[in-house]
Design a protein around this motif. Structure first.
Motif, mmCIF file in Angstrom:
data_model
loop_
_atom_site.group_PDB
_atom_site.id
_atom_site.type_symbol
_atom_site.label_atom_id
_atom_site.label_comp_id
_atom_site.label_asym_id
_atom_site.label_seq_id
_atom_site.Cartn_x
_atom_site.Cartn_y
_atom_site.Cartn_z
ATOM 1 N N GLU A 1 99.125 -3.796 -12.316
ATOM 2 C CA GLU A 1 99.916 -5.033 -12.500
ATOM 3 C C GLU A 1 101.236 -5.134 -12.969
ATOM 4 O O GLU A 1 102.068 -5.825 -12.620
ATOM 5 N N LYS A 2 101.540 -4.070 -14.018
ATOM 6 C CA LYS A 2 103.100 -4.000 -14.417
ATOM 7 C C LYS A 2 103.855 -3.535 -13.326
ATOM 8 O O LYS A 2 104.877 -4.017 -13.412
ATOM 9 N N GLU A 3 103.409 -2.716 -12.455
ATOM 10 C CA GLU A 3 104.076 -2.521 -11.156
ATOM 11 C C GLU A 3 104.135 -3.453 -10.220
ATOM 12 O O GLU A 3 105.008 -3.387 -9.196
ATOM 13 N N GLY A 4 103.289 -4.570 -10.473
ATOM 14 C CA GLY A 4 103.500 -5.754 -9.293
ATOM 15 C C GLY A 4 102.633 -5.410 -8.140
ATOM 16 O O GLY A 4 102.861 -6.045 -7.169
ATOM 17 N N LEU A 5 101.587 -4.384 -8.126
ATOM 18 C CA LEU A 5 100.873 -4.075 -6.997
ATOM 19 C C LEU A 5 99.526 -4.898 -7.013
ATOM 20 O O LEU A 5 99.228 -5.127 -5.903
ATOM 21 N N ASP B 1 95.758 -2.541 -15.463
ATOM 22 C CA ASP B 1 96.987 -2.954 -16.206
ATOM 23 C C ASP B 1 98.235 -2.043 -15.521
ATOM 24 O O ASP B 1 99.377 -2.860 -15.652
ATOM 25 N N GLN B 2 97.820 -0.870 -15.396
ATOM 26 C CA GLN B 2 99.220 -0.337 -14.713
ATOM 27 C C GLN B 2 99.660 -0.724 -13.510
ATOM 28 O O GLN B 2 100.953 -1.008 -13.306
ATOM 29 N N VAL C 1 88.692 1.094 -15.432
ATOM 30 C CA VAL C 1 89.296 0.352 -14.264
ATOM 31 C C VAL C 1 90.260 -0.760 -14.999
ATOM 32 O O VAL C 1 91.359 -0.898 -14.383
ATOM 33 N N THR C 2 90.103 -1.166 -16.273
ATOM 34 C CA THR C 2 91.098 -1.970 -17.016
ATOM 35 C C THR C 2 92.365 -1.270 -17.276
ATOM 36 O O THR C 2 93.528 -1.716 -16.888
ATOM 37 N N PRO D 1 92.357 8.000 -8.398
ATOM 38 C CA PRO D 1 91.871 6.943 -8.848
ATOM 39 C C PRO D 1 92.526 5.535 -8.628
ATOM 40 O O PRO D 1 91.939 4.470 -8.150
ATOM 41 N N ARG D 2 93.943 5.542 -8.595
ATOM 42 C CA ARG D 2 94.760 4.542 -8.411
ATOM 43 C C ARG D 2 94.669 3.967 -6.907
ATOM 44 O O ARG D 2 94.382 2.998 -6.438
ATOM 45 N N PHE D 3 94.599 5.212 -6.139
ATOM 46 C CA PHE D 3 94.533 4.839 -4.671
ATOM 47 C C PHE D 3 93.047 4.429 -4.309
ATOM 48 O O PHE D 3 93.236 3.516 -3.481
ATOM 49 N N ASP D 4 92.163 4.961 -4.898
ATOM 50 C CA ASP D 4 90.793 4.172 -4.377
ATOM 51 C C ASP D 4 90.603 3.049 -4.865
ATOM 52 O O ASP D 4 89.997 2.057 -4.287
#
Length: 159
Positions: free
Chosen positions: A85-89, A82-83, A77-78, A46-49
């Motif tokens: 964004e925290k990782e700076g991606l 959120d994850q 999605v949120t 899901p993150r990759f998608d």
């Protein structure tokens, strides 16, 4: 090896046998992709998608657009955004036309990270389909046009 396709019998309707073959192939490939994403990039499909959608839409996407494209709930999605964004991606940008909304866009780090994952993803898919000859790939691509008709009909039936 047991899979969904093994439940089909020779006398089952052709449509059922086709569906089970497609489902089995999809599940086998997806299982490998999920596993490799986790092992090599410590990430999920899901993150990759989500990153893939943002890569296709360089201007960014609103949360509801991401939800629609990924066919998941806004809450899903949120949580992913959120994850990331925290990782700076990814980054959130104000949406001038709607003060309640914002756009999600890849950061430079996100572009680099997704680029690396996308290259590996392509290699995995090529490897998983390497059992077919070039000619068989071409034949399968022609048959995929028929699947586009199946998709369109399914969309019409479910509308």
């Amino acid at each position: 090896m047991s899979d969904r396709e093994t439940i089909a019998r020779a006398d089952d309707h052709r449509a059922l046998r086709i569906w089970l073959r497609l489902l089995t192939c999809t599940q086998l490939i997806e299982r490998q992709v999920r596993s490799r994403l986790r092992e090599q990039f410590s990430t999920t499909l899901p993150r990759f998608d989500l990153l893939a959608q943002l890569e296709r839409h360089r201007e960014g996407l609103k949360m509801n657009e991401l939800s629609r494209l990924l066919m998941v709930t806004g809450g899903n999605v949120t949580a992913i955004v959120d994850q990331l964004e925290k990782e700076g991606l990814v980054e959130r940008l104000d949406e001038p036309a709607d003060r309640r909304a914002f756009r999600i866009r890849l950061t430079r780090a996100g572009e680099r990270s997704f680029g690396e994952m996308a290259r590996a993803h392509e290699e995995w898919v090529v490897e998983l389909l390497a059992g077919l000859s070039r000619r068989e790939h071409e034949e399968l691509l022609k048959l995929l046009k028929l699947l586009a008709k199946v998709k369109q009909h399914a969309l019409e039936v479910t509308a």
